[in-house]
Design a protein around this motif. Structure first.
Motif, PDB file in Angstrom:
ATOM      1  N   LEU A 424       2.959  -8.977  -0.577  1.00  0.00           N
ATOM      2  CA  LEU A 424       4.169  -9.561  -0.005  1.00  0.00           C
ATOM      3  C   LEU A 424       4.026 -11.067   0.112  1.00  0.00           C
ATOM      4  O   LEU A 424       2.935 -11.576   0.428  1.00  0.00           O
ATOM      5  CB  LEU A 424       4.462  -8.968   1.369  1.00  0.00           C
ATOM      6  N   GLN A 425       5.120 -11.761  -0.118  1.00  0.00           N
ATOM      7  CA  GLN A 425       5.131 -13.215   0.005  1.00  0.00           C
ATOM      8  C   GLN A 425       6.442 -13.671   0.622  1.00  0.00           C
ATOM      9  O   GLN A 425       7.510 -13.170   0.271  1.00  0.00           O
ATOM     10  CB  GLN A 425       4.935 -13.874  -1.364  1.00  0.00           C
ATOM     11  N   ASN A 470      -2.557  -9.317  17.932  1.00  0.00           N
ATOM     12  CA  ASN A 470      -3.867  -9.145  17.297  1.00  0.00           C
ATOM     13  C   ASN A 470      -3.669  -9.033  15.793  1.00  0.00           C
ATOM     14  O   ASN A 470      -3.028  -8.100  15.310  1.00  0.00           O
ATOM     15  CB  ASN A 470      -4.545  -7.894  17.844  1.00  0.00           C
ATOM     16  N   MET A 471      -4.222  -9.955  15.048  1.00  0.00           N
ATOM     17  CA  MET A 471      -4.022  -9.983  13.599  1.00  0.00           C
ATOM     18  C   MET A 471      -4.651  -8.775  12.904  1.00  0.00           C
ATOM     19  O   MET A 471      -4.282  -8.442  11.780  1.00  0.00           O
ATOM     20  CB  MET A 471      -4.607 -11.276  13.015  1.00  0.00           C
ATOM     21  N   ASN A 472      -5.602  -8.120  13.560  1.00  0.00           N
ATOM     22  CA  ASN A 472      -6.257  -6.947  12.978  1.00  0.00           C
ATOM     23  C   ASN A 472      -5.721  -5.642  13.556  1.00  0.00           C
ATOM     24  O   ASN A 472      -6.339  -4.587  13.404  1.00  0.00           O
ATOM     25  CB  ASN A 472      -7.770  -7.011  13.193  1.00  0.00           C
ATOM     26  N   ALA A 473      -4.572  -5.722  14.240  1.00  0.00           N
ATOM     27  CA  ALA A 473      -3.998  -4.522  14.848  1.00  0.00           C
ATOM     28  C   ALA A 473      -3.489  -3.567  13.777  1.00  0.00           C
ATOM     29  O   ALA A 473      -3.395  -3.899  12.590  1.00  0.00           O
ATOM     30  CB  ALA A 473      -2.864  -4.908  15.791  1.00  0.00           C
ATOM     31  N   GLU A 474      -3.146  -2.363  14.228  1.00  0.00           N
ATOM     32  CA  GLU A 474      -2.654  -1.333  13.305  1.00  0.00           C
ATOM     33  C   GLU A 474      -1.388  -1.797  12.609  1.00  0.00           C
ATOM     34  O   GLU A 474      -0.511  -2.417  13.206  1.00  0.00           O
ATOM     35  CB  GLU A 474      -2.352  -0.053  14.094  1.00  0.00           C
ATOM     36  N   ASN A 475      -1.296  -1.506  11.311  1.00  0.00           N
ATOM     37  CA  ASN A 475      -0.077  -1.732  10.560  1.00  0.00           C
ATOM     38  C   ASN A 475       0.110  -0.590   9.578  1.00  0.00           C
ATOM     39  O   ASN A 475      -0.702   0.353   9.535  1.00  0.00           O
ATOM     40  CB  ASN A 475      -0.087  -3.095   9.861  1.00  0.00           C
ATOM     41  N   ILE A 476       1.155  -0.638   8.796  1.00  0.00           N
ATOM     42  CA  ILE A 476       1.484   0.501   7.946  1.00  0.00           C
ATOM     43  C   ILE A 476       0.418   0.742   6.877  1.00  0.00           C
ATOM     44  O   ILE A 476       0.157   1.887   6.497  1.00  0.00           O
ATOM     45  CB  ILE A 476       2.875   0.314   7.304  1.00  0.00           C
ATOM     46  N   THR A 877       1.948  -5.067   3.933  1.00  0.00           N
ATOM     47  CA  THR A 877       2.170  -5.763   5.198  1.00  0.00           C
ATOM     48  C   THR A 877       1.848  -7.239   5.015  1.00  0.00           C
ATOM     49  O   THR A 877       1.030  -7.604   4.159  1.00  0.00           O
ATOM     50  CB  THR A 877       1.306  -5.166   6.328  1.00  0.00           C
ATOM     51  N   LEU A 878       2.496  -8.060   5.801  1.00  0.00           N
ATOM     52  CA  LEU A 878       2.273  -9.503   5.746  1.00  0.00           C
ATOM     53  C   LEU A 878       2.437 -10.075   7.143  1.00  0.00           C
ATOM     54  O   LEU A 878       3.388  -9.745   7.854  1.00  0.00           O
ATOM     55  CB  LEU A 878       3.267 -10.169   4.790  1.00  0.00           C
ATOM     56  N   ILE A 879       1.489 -10.908   7.540  1.00  0.00           N
ATOM     57  CA  ILE A 879       1.562 -11.624   8.812  1.00  0.00           C
ATOM     58  C   ILE A 879       1.494 -13.109   8.486  1.00  0.00           C
ATOM     59  O   ILE A 879       0.488 -13.584   7.950  1.00  0.00           O
ATOM     60  CB  ILE A 879       0.415 -11.217   9.750  1.00  0.00           C
TER      61      ILE A 879
END
Length: 889
Positions: A424-425, A470-476, A877-879
């Motif tokens: 993703l971008q 938290n950047m390392n939290a759960e995501n899809i 996912t993208l943060i």
């Protein structure tokens, strides 16, 4: 096609030596493959806008449902259930959502009546998922903060209680803004209700206090909390205990620990809150000899190697002096070792045994998400197999060793990651934005080979000056490919996606990879739920099925929506109501009515087959009570809110909240007091939150000290309890109150009034206690008003049934303000925490989607979180940060 070719190749290796045992084993594996493909489990992931909310905030949700074996979007289940559970393991709220093409949307207002400040669990599942066990439900946690809670009057700069040393550095405030200078306060440390330490002191000019003291004989540190009080303060702060013992477990690779072989043991250390803690120590034998050191590498997890000897025992000693037994080694058994080669392009499987008996009767499989990609038979005592890593798709791969009877004896999980998630971008028109500025975004999605992707995505924009993330939290990505296939909660799971070949990731597999899918021999007890429906049965005065009886349903969706349904019962008296309209709220109430051929309800009984839900498990760990108090972003948001409200009050634009208290009246109540007075009123709005709970459960939750089970004294303290239903005293009819309270459910009742004081019990004692009035220990009277109003005999009205179903509803749309210019004034400053939420982003064939929103008045940076799927088994996912400059460009 590459994976299926490798599967056929592994099968052909043993094709020339097939025996009856392998035929049977092969058939069982193929049966499991078929079940996994056609009747497999489902997985749910929910993306909600932020990890932390304030009282009365709205939580915005988007759910994704996929098949468990190939991770492709599953359109079989059409209803998803979402539950909110408090820290005590009590269900607070349950809602449901309509699913279409494996996607669903919802929202819920976290009102203070149901959701006080604290930690909560969000759990989600479909009916189909129940066939595979509650442990595979989606589960995560979030927090709710009440800005008006007393504890926010304290700023805790430091708070610790280590080795009997209590240290406190805090700043105190009398109200929302002003510090509490030069004021006398009392600081008390309590263990449960026992006072351990008390000190009176005076705050300094800035309202600060400092305490640094040693407490003696406090080895049993449990349930400590701190109280800081004076005429303006009443703070109660839970105190974390850093001296509680650590739970340290050692788990041998493959599940077996046998003498004579060097084996790896994964270990994990947890604190009392169920969180990983770093540990360091050595392993000693029974003679006290140090064999090897060990040290955790991430979140309390690590790996240590050991060669056990016959008759020897081993103990792990931590640097703090505590010790833990290593699992004893078996004299005979199998050792299963799985790992990568140095280059990481191949997976090596080693099988060894010191028991050569019946070696040729053992079988080995390799699978991912319940689908077998490797099958074979072992023919010798020592075996080593090398496979290309590409044999297994990305995910948790499991190698399982079976004995001759097909019983698994060893299992090893390995994380396989080909970096094949969606890429993703985000691009923006400007690098920096100002307050109340219009932001235009372009989302571009490509697969792992650079091709544009059509998919469904959700996006949240958060103000990081008010919400921690938290950047390392759960995501899809982490959940669908990793966490959903492991045992127990995984801390910071996205870390392992970013570090797939690390020692920490292998330690995770050794400690939390012990879980299997039990597909059984059938498709499962619970099927796919296709629609919302109401089922029931109508009986006549003789309790016989009433065939061809007209059944009508009148319903209300919220305050305004009204709907109507009717049908006829079948030959067995059963009715089935379906094809309901789309509900727009979670407040749906219905009245089901059945009449006989003479259009009368007399002698007609209506029964509804209520849905059964899975039980709520006991909380595995206590939530960390200090996490909210030391959240600087939360504290900053509350201080900012307080400052804004104070300024609005000064400007005369905001009035203090005025709470008007009045006695809640229950319609139709037989309350004996002239003013309808009571000491406590449980209204219908409260009862509707748990409509299926019996009254014994309701009263035990709502009335402190109420007896919960048979055999307990039916008293509260020294006061006996008397139950009155629709003006009829149970004691007169010699009815057991426990039986009656368990017979009624909350949905049968309009309201409950509790009379404790002599003021409100006097009239009841005159009528029901032969005129004898006890003013010292008056009986406690519980007046229950039912919908039927006929007392403790028939709990439902003839021919009618009041039902408040858990009906799926369509969530409302997120509101995002629009500004014509940055100078546009607002009555209340725009300090949104969730700046923007969009749950329905669809990328087109070029892999792009465009969207826009306006920034708020907050000074700080934003964080954009995007999650979604291509609906074909890939997730992304993208943060990304979005910089906000308060100074206008």
């Amino acid at each position: 096609m590459k994976q299926y070719f490798l599967l056929s190749f592994c099968f052909c290796l043993v094709l020339g030596e097939i025996q009856a045992q392998f035929d049977q084993f092969q058939h069982e594996m193929e049966t499991k493959d078929s079940i996994a493909t056609f009747h497999g489990r489902e997985k749910i992931f929910i993306h909600f806008d932020k990890p932390q909310y304030q009282i009365n905030d709205t939580m915005w949700l988007k759910g994704y449902i996929v098949s468990g074996n190939m991770n492709m979007v599953n359109d079989s289940s059409r209803i998803a259930y979402i539950e909110f559970i408090d820290v005590n393991g009590q269900l607070v709220k349950r809602i449901s959502a309509i699913c279409d093409l494996g996607l669903f949307y919802s929202n819920i207002t976290l009102g203070d009546q149901l959701f006080p400040q604290g930690d909560y669990i969000l759990r989600a599942y479909t009916e189909r998922m129940r066939s595979f066990g509650d442990s595979l439900f989606f589960q995560t946690s979030f927090k709710i903060i009440n800005p008006k809670a007393e504890m926010w009057k304290a700023t805790l700069n430091e708070l610790s209680f280590i080795d009997d040393r209590l240290f406190i550095a805090a700043g105190l405030r009398a109200d929302e803004q002003a510090p509490l200078p030069n004021s006398r306060v009392t600081v008390t440390l309590k263990s449960k209700n026992k006072t351990v330490f008390r000190k009176r002191m005076i705050t300094d000019a800035g309202g600060n206090i400092y305490i640094d003291t040693l407490l003696k004989n406090q080895s049993d540190k449990k349930n400590f909390h701190l109280e800081i009080t004076n005429k303006d303060l009443d703070l109660k702060i839970p105190l974390p205990d850093n001296n509680q013992p650590i739970d340290l477990q050692f788990l041998p690779e493959g599940g077996s620990f046998i003498v004579g072989y060097q084996q790896r043991l994964g270990f994990k250390a947890l604190n009392i809150y169920g969180r990983g803690v770093d540990v360091k120590g050595v392993i000693k034998d029974s003679k006290g000899n140090i064999l090897t050191p060990f040290e955790s590498v991430y979140k309390g997890m690590g790996i240590v190697e050991l060669t056990p000897l016959q008759g020897e025992t081993y103990t792990a000693w931590l640097d703090n002096g505590s010790n833990y037994k290593i699992p004893p080694a078996a004299a005979r058994g199998w050792a299963l070792q799985v790992g990568y080669t140095g280059q990481g392009d191949s997976i090596v499987i080693k099988v060894d045994t010191n028991d050569p008996v019946d070696t040729a009767g053992c079988f080995i499989t390799g699978e991912t998400r319940g689908y077998n990609f490797l099958k074979g038979r072992l023919r010798k005592q020592h075996h080593e197999l090398r496979l290309p890593a590409s044999t297994f798709p990305s995910g948790v791969a499991r190698v399982t060793l079976y004995n001759a009877n097909g019983v698994p004896v060893n299992e090893r999980a390995l994380w396989v990651w080909h970096d094949d998630d969606l890429k993703l971008q985000l691009t923006t028109a400007k690098n920096v934005y100002s307050n109340k500025d219009s932001v235009a975004l372009t989302l571009a999605v490509k697969n792992d080979v650079g091709e544009p992707v059509v998919g469904s995505f959700s996006l949240a924009v958060l103000d990081t000056s008010q919400v921690s993330f938290n950047m390392n939290a759960e995501n899809i990505v982490s959940y669908m490919t990793l966490s959903a296939d492991l045992k127990g909660p995984v801390e910071t799971p996205y870390y392992f996606i970013k570090n797939p070949r690390s020692k920490a990731t292998d330690a995770l597999m050794l400690t939390q990879g012990w879980v299997k899918y039990d597909f059984g021999n059938t498709a499962g007890k619970y099927g796919y739920e296709k629609e919302f429906a109401i089922r029931g049965k109508v009986t006549n005065i003789l309790n016989k099925p009433s065939a061809n009886t007209n059944v009508t349903l009148f319903g209300r969706d919220g305050r305004n929506g009204i709907f109507f349904k009717d049908t006829l019962t079948d030959n067995e008296g059963r009715f089935y109501l379906r094809n309901f309209p789309l509900f727009v709220t979670d407040s749906v109430s219905t009245l089901i009515k059945a009449v006989n051929k003479r259009d009368k309800s007399f002698g007609v009984g209506v029964e509804v087959f209520n849905k059964e839900y899975p039980g709520i498990p006991e909380p595995e760990a206590i939530f960390d009570p200090e996490s909210i108090l030391f959240d600087t972003a939360a504290k900053r948001a509350i201080d900012r809110r307080s400052a804004v409200m104070e300024q609005l009050r000064r400007d005369g634009r905001y009035l203090e909240e005025v709470i008007v208290t009045a006695k809640a009246r229950i319609p139709g109540s037989k309350n004996l007091n002239e003013d309808g007075g009571s000491d406590q009123t449980i209204t219908q709005s409260v009862l509707e939150q748990t409509p299926k709970d019996d009254l014994l459960t309701v009263l035990s939750k709502q009335i402190p000290g109420f007896p919960r089970m048979r055999g307990m004294p039916f008293t509260i303290g020294r006061s006996r309890i008397e139950i009155v239903i629709d003006g009829m005293d149970l004691k007169f009819f010699e009815m057991n109150p426990i039986d009656v309270l368990q017979y009624y459910s909350a949905e049968d009742v309009k309201g409950i009034e509790v009379m404790r004081s002599a003021r409100y019990t006097a009239q009841y004692q005159v009528r029901y206690n032969e005129g004898k009035v006890d003013f010292i220990n008056p009986p406690i009277y519980v007046e229950i008003t039912t919908h039927g109003g006929v007392g403790p005999f028939l709990k439902k009205m003839p021919g009618m049934y009041l039902l408040k179903p858990n009906a799926p509803f369509v969530g409302r749309q997120f509101y995002s303000p629009r500004y014509t210019s940055p100078d546009q004034e607002t009555i209340f400053p725009d300090l949104r925490q969730t700046i923007y939420w969009n749950s329905d982003i669809i990328t087109h064939k070029n892999g792009e989607a465009k969207l826009s929103f306006y920034t708020s008045e907050s000074k700080g940076s934003y964080l954009i979180i995007v999650q979604g799927t291509d609906l074909k088994g890939r997730f992304g996912t993208l943060i990304a940060p979005l910089k906000i400059n308060a100074e206008r460009e």
